[in-house]
Design an enzyme around this catalytic site. Structure first.
Site, PDB file in Angstrom:
ATOM      1  N   ARG A 109      -9.408  23.747  44.087  1.00  7.91           N
ATOM      2  CA  ARG A 109      -8.841  24.193  42.752  1.00  7.91           C
ATOM      3  C   ARG A 109     -10.110  24.816  41.790  1.00  7.91           C
ATOM      4  O   ARG A 109     -11.274  24.198  41.899  1.00  7.91           O
ATOM      5  CB  ARG A 109      -8.250  23.130  41.969  1.00  7.91           C
ATOM      6  CG  ARG A 109      -7.493  23.464  40.459  1.00  7.91           C
ATOM      7  CD  ARG A 109      -6.414  24.330  40.650  1.00  7.91           C
ATOM      8  NE  ARG A 109      -5.520  24.330  39.354  1.00  7.91           N
ATOM      9  CZ  ARG A 109      -4.814  25.479  39.177  1.00  7.91           C
ATOM     10  NH1 ARG A 109      -4.857  26.461  39.585  1.00  7.91           N
ATOM     11  NH2 ARG A 109      -4.102  25.228  38.007  1.00  7.91           N
ATOM     12  N   THR A 384       1.112  33.132  42.737  1.00 10.39           N
ATOM     13  CA  THR A 384       0.414  32.110  43.627  1.00 10.39           C
ATOM     14  C   THR A 384       1.085  32.664  45.136  1.00 10.39           C
ATOM     15  O   THR A 384       2.148  33.300  45.089  1.00 10.39           O
ATOM     16  CB  THR A 384       0.733  30.879  43.434  1.00 10.39           C
ATOM     17  OG1 THR A 384       0.493  30.491  42.001  1.00 10.39           O
ATOM     18  CG2 THR A 384       0.269  29.803  44.465  1.00 10.39           C
ATOM     19  N   LEU A 403      -4.169  33.001  41.951  1.00 11.71           N
ATOM     20  CA  LEU A 403      -5.043  33.553  40.636  1.00 11.71           C
ATOM     21  C   LEU A 403      -4.198  33.061  39.357  1.00 11.71           C
ATOM     22  O   LEU A 403      -4.837  33.764  38.364  1.00 11.71           O
ATOM     23  CB  LEU A 403      -5.039  34.997  40.917  1.00 11.71           C
ATOM     24  CG  LEU A 403      -6.002  35.641  41.951  1.00 11.71           C
ATOM     25  CD1 LEU A 403      -5.583  37.057  42.301  1.00 11.71           C
ATOM     26  CD2 LEU A 403      -7.319  35.435  41.669  1.00 11.71           C
ATOM     27  N   ASN A 404      -3.070  32.504  39.561  1.00 11.52           N
ATOM     28  CA  ASN A 404      -2.393  32.059  38.513  1.00 11.52           C
ATOM     29  C   ASN A 404      -1.218  33.164  38.234  1.00 11.52           C
ATOM     30  O   ASN A 404      -0.238  33.162  38.743  1.00 11.52           O
ATOM     31  CB  ASN A 404      -3.162  31.857  37.118  1.00 11.52           C
ATOM     32  CG  ASN A 404      -2.072  30.798  35.987  1.00 11.52           C
ATOM     33  OD1 ASN A 404      -1.419  30.312  36.515  1.00 11.52           O
ATOM     34  ND2 ASN A 404      -2.305  31.194  34.983  1.00 11.52           N
ATOM     35  N   ASP A 426      -3.612  27.350  32.540  1.00 11.24           N
ATOM     36  CA  ASP A 426      -3.310  26.076  33.333  1.00 11.24           C
ATOM     37  C   ASP A 426      -3.834  24.682  32.517  1.00 11.24           C
ATOM     38  O   ASP A 426      -2.968  23.763  32.733  1.00 11.24           O
ATOM     39  CB  ASP A 426      -3.152  26.078  34.709  1.00 11.24           C
ATOM     40  CG  ASP A 426      -2.365  26.821  35.365  1.00 11.24           C
ATOM     41  OD1 ASP A 426      -1.439  27.417  34.911  1.00 11.24           O
ATOM     42  OD2 ASP A 426      -2.485  27.012  36.754  1.00 11.24           O
ATOM     43  N   SER A 456       0.776  23.042  39.597  1.00 16.35           N
ATOM     44  CA  SER A 456       2.081  22.796  40.198  1.00 16.35           C
ATOM     45  C   SER A 456       2.258  23.039  41.777  1.00 16.35           C
ATOM     46  O   SER A 456       3.183  22.631  42.275  1.00 16.35           O
ATOM     47  CB  SER A 456       3.242  23.872  39.440  1.00 16.35           C
ATOM     48  OG  SER A 456       3.459  23.314  38.192  1.00 16.35           O
ATOM     49  N   GLY A 476       5.085  30.265  42.778  1.00 16.50           N
ATOM     50  CA  GLY A 476       6.071  30.257  41.846  1.00 16.50           C
ATOM     51  C   GLY A 476       5.862  29.616  40.511  1.00 16.50           C
ATOM     52  O   GLY A 476       6.776  29.148  39.765  1.00 16.50           O
ATOM     53  N   GLY A 477       4.588  29.324  40.042  1.00 17.38           N
ATOM     54  CA  GLY A 477       4.399  28.930  38.758  1.00 17.38           C
ATOM     55  C   GLY A 477       5.090  27.542  38.793  1.00 17.38           C
ATOM     56  O   GLY A 477       4.973  26.457  39.758  1.00 17.38           O
TER      57      GLY A 477
END
Length: 573
Positions: A109, A384, A403-404, A426, A456, A476-477
């Site tokens: 991360r 993502t 990459l968010n 995030d 997530s 999918g956040g």
């Protein structure tokens, strides 16, 4: 005259009879018989978000590479072919299970730069500055993807590093034909690319992109050559690092050469739990996904989901109520364990989970405003991508990387050709203020130098009877957790094949906002009316997640599920 079909005396007739039966069964639905022409394979499988990348992974497996070798090659190939999410400028998580059952997880991360601070996105009045954590150079955390791939390969890889990076170089330099989905995404981002990248011409062209156009990325090929020849130093030191830091200085960003040199991914023990007779192996913090997934599974375990059925009103209501409580806990208790004491054991205690569900009533929806994070004794204060891979020795890899936002910050590193992430969003920019996914956070996920932001992402591997059963994950956040959760239930409780499970319509609730999003045509009108009559606010949505998963059937074959919502592709041999 009647004939007993099971008493055929002629040997030739008997052979032809059973041959007909065998090949008839071979055409049955996935999950019914382990044959190649039904989409099941014995030697290995790759399921990922772009066909060219899937082919790269399959080629590595066929050359004798293991699941980790294929994962490294796929990660770099997706940087080229799926620029909206595949990356070397972002980070992610890997869950690994060896063929002998040993497990491990790798946290690559992104981290907050040394110059980051808790108030960096607030104005003089203490209010969050719009888009500062999204579309500026300050939005980027220190990338972890390259270091993660180097570490994974160092520990588990078999093939030469250069052989795993070369396919990405070839795709970048020679180009590849883009799909309809990618053309649409590139066109939708074109104006922002031009606005945020003056003097650069990456991923833009005169006129609109069309399906079948050739996308060539020469600067990205040169970056990959540095990574191929120098490994970790090819990204975190030398010419590529110089270009990244120069880009930061150009836009008043925070990442320095010291930040890059000091970045290291971390091996962490897998988070393990059980759902009925299944063993769930998933990602620990700073992913919130693993804890949330285990909480959700335990929350619904006592209820007769199989009897109620897929996407029926009782099933949806139970799952929504569990999700609201789990996401409320997420807002308070989850963050980077290297900076904050995450109460993992307390959150996963069966008695605690049961107590959270006691406030659920079948009479009416529980308003999110009446749900707060739980309490327990002893506590101290959507873009993502995912890929699932298995090899012929039973080694399995589940990796989610990001990459968010779609295309991250939309800012390219000039001369290096890759996109920067906007993962700093995030973090909790301010307690109680939602991020781009509507997620609320607090002290546990506050911005600090060197800290990893909460995620997530939920890469997961499932065992049954001590053997590999499923490899699963999704982008999918905030919907990642619930999509993985529902996919697992689709297989275990609703007897869906792997392909059916990833394709089935999904729904999502996350405590705040107080609503339930359901994919278009995900429930019938009768079920919809029942939900609304109990006080659930329903919001229709086009799609939720893009799950890529593999199951090992009881016949010993691998069966893939590639999400039809995108260009996701399954390949095996």
């Amino acid at each position: 005259m009647t004939t007993n079909f099971f008493k055929v005396n002629n040997p030739k007739c008997r052979f032809l009879f059973f041959a007909v039966i065998f090949f008839t069964l071979a055409g049955c639905a996935p999950g019914q018989l382990g044959l190649n022409n039904s989409g099941q394979y014995h030697n290995g499988m790759v399921v990922c978000a772009y066909p060219d990348a899937a082919q790269v992974g399959l080629d590595i497996l066929k050359k004798g590479g293991n699941a980790v070798d294929a994962a490294v090659a796929v990660q770099f190939a997706l940087t080229v072919t799926l620029p909206e999410a595949g990356n070397i400028g972002g980070g992610g998580f890997m869950v690994y299970r060896a063929g002998d059952g040993k497990t491990n997880t790798l946290d690559f991360r992104e981290k907050g730069p040394v110059a980051a601070n808790a108030n960096m996105y607030l104005d003089s009045a203490g209010n969050v500055i719009p888009d500062m954590s999204l579309y500026t150079h300050k939005a980027s955390g220190v990338p972890g993807s390259v270091d993660g791939m180097v570490e994974a390969h160092r520990k588990y890889g078999k093939l030469k590093w250069a052989d795993l990076v070369q396919p990405a170089i070839n795709l970048s330099r020679n180009g590849f034909k883009i799909t309809k989905h990618l053309a649409k995404d590139l066109n939708s981002a074109a104006d922002q690319f031009k606005k945020l990248n003056p003097g650069k011409n990456y991923l833009v062209k005169d006129g609109e992109w069309k399906e079948g156009d050739l996308l060539v990325q020469e600067d990205l090929a040169k970056t990959f050559e540095q990574i191929r020849d120098k490994g970790r130093d090819g990204f975190y030191d030398g010419s590529v690092a110089d270009l990244l830091v120069a880009e930061m200085k150009l836009g008043n960003g925070l990442i320095t050469k010291a930040d890059l040199k000091n970045y290291h991914s971390v091996w962490r023990d897998a988070l393990v739990g059980n759902y009925k007779e299944y063993k769930i192996i998933t990602m620990p913090p700073p992913s919130s996904g693993g804890i949330a997934l285990l909480q959700l599974l335990k929350s619904v375990e006592p209820y007769p989901l199989k009897q109620w059925g897929y996407n029926q009103d009782s099933t949806i209501r139970l799952i929504v109520e569990a999700e609201r409580r789990v996401y409320a806990d997420r807002s308070k208790y989850l963050g980077d364990p290297d900076f904050y004491k995450v109460p993992v054991d307390s959150l996963l205690r069966p008695a605690y989970i049961a107590s959270r569900m006691k406030t659920f009533s079948w009479d009416a929806a529980t308003p999110s405003t009446s749900i707060q994070p739980g309490s327990f004794v002893g506590y101290e204060s959507d873009q993502t991508t995912h890929y699932s891979i298995v090899d012929q020795d039973g080694n399995a890899v589940s990796i989610t990387t990001t990459l968010n936002d779609t295309f991250g910050s939309r800012i390219f590193v000039s001369g290096a050709g890759f996109l920067l992430n906007n993962e700093m969003d995030d973090f909790s920019s301010k307690p109680g203020v939602p991020n781009m996914y509507g997620l609320i956070g607090g002290k546990a996920n506050s911005i600090q130098p060197g800290k990893r932001m909460l995620s997530s992402m939920t890469p997961t591997i499932v065992e049954k009877d001590g053997k590999l059963f499923m490899v699963v994950g999704t982008p999918g956040g905030s919907t990642i957790i619930t999509s993985v959760f529902q996919t697992i239930l689709n297989v275990i409780e609703f007897n869906q094949s792997m392909q059916q499970a990833v394709a089935s319509k999904r729904f999502h609730s996350q405590w705040l906002p107080d609503e339930v999003t359901i994919e278009k045509d995900g429930v019938d009108s009768v079920t919809l009316n029942k939900l609304q009559s109990k006080g659930y606010k329903i919001v229709s949505r086009q799609s939720i997640g893009k799950v890529d998963a593999i199951i090992k059937t009881k016949w010993g074959y691998y069966e893939g599920g590639a999400d039809p919502r995108g260009d996701d592709t399954k390949m095996g041999w």
